[in-house]
Write a protein that holds these residues in place. Sequence first.
Motif: not given
Length: 271
Positions: A134, A164, A166-167, A169-173
């Motif tokens: 990540k 940003a 959405d990845l 795994d449900g997270s945002s980056s």
Amino acid sequence: MGFSLDLCPPLPIPIFSSSSRRVVSLRRSLCTRSTLICAALDRPRLGEVSEPNYQPGAIDDLLLGFFRSKMVEEVGWDSPKPGYDGLMEVVNHLMAKGTKKDVEKSAVRVLRSLFPPLLLDLYQLIITPIGGGKPAAMMLGFFFSARATAILCQWLMGKCTVNAVDLPDGSSSVSGVFVERCKYLEESKCVGVCIHTCKFPTQAFFKDNMGVPLLMEPNFQDYSCQFKFGVSPPEPGEDKTLLEPCLEICPNATRRRELTTRPSTIPCPKV
């Protein structure tokens, strides 16, 4: 577009009267309509080639020349035309070099040749494994954004901004890069050129040479493109971009429209 419609003047009557409520309703309706009208006027028409959103400078010209020299080495031919027009002719020769897989492999070799020796290996060995990849994805997103794209990427694609994404795994980056209108796509005038000399090779390059998955989502209606570092692309046979028809600005599009009553359902022949 640079102009606005002032349809929202101050209300000259008390706000608590029944008539004022009708005026407020009318005023809101006019404001909404004026916003929609301006938005429609600002939006490029389908297939319309608009003015460039990025003006290259001396450094951009140097990068163009360097990239073109690597393309020429791979293709074994150079165009007599200068600048971006000449680069596009070299790209078209690359498209005619062999099978689509051969073209993609050639494009990956060109991308590798742009980096100093061992840099890619060191990145994949040291940076990529940190935090499951990540941080590496975020670093790449920033690398191709506000700080570095002004030097390394905008000459090729046009204006870029960081965003940003959405990845899986449900997270945002903050590892996304949005290209407002890709010059490479617009100048090539071809879906197939975009897919086989840019999208697929670039995705493969980052995954195989830097250990970071990348999904590129070109929009063939407005020529924008979304880069999503840290997101794996679908399998080539499942990628919906392979079903895209010719661009409206494609030189062959007019002829294809003459040959069928449903041209939008026929994929680009170069795909």
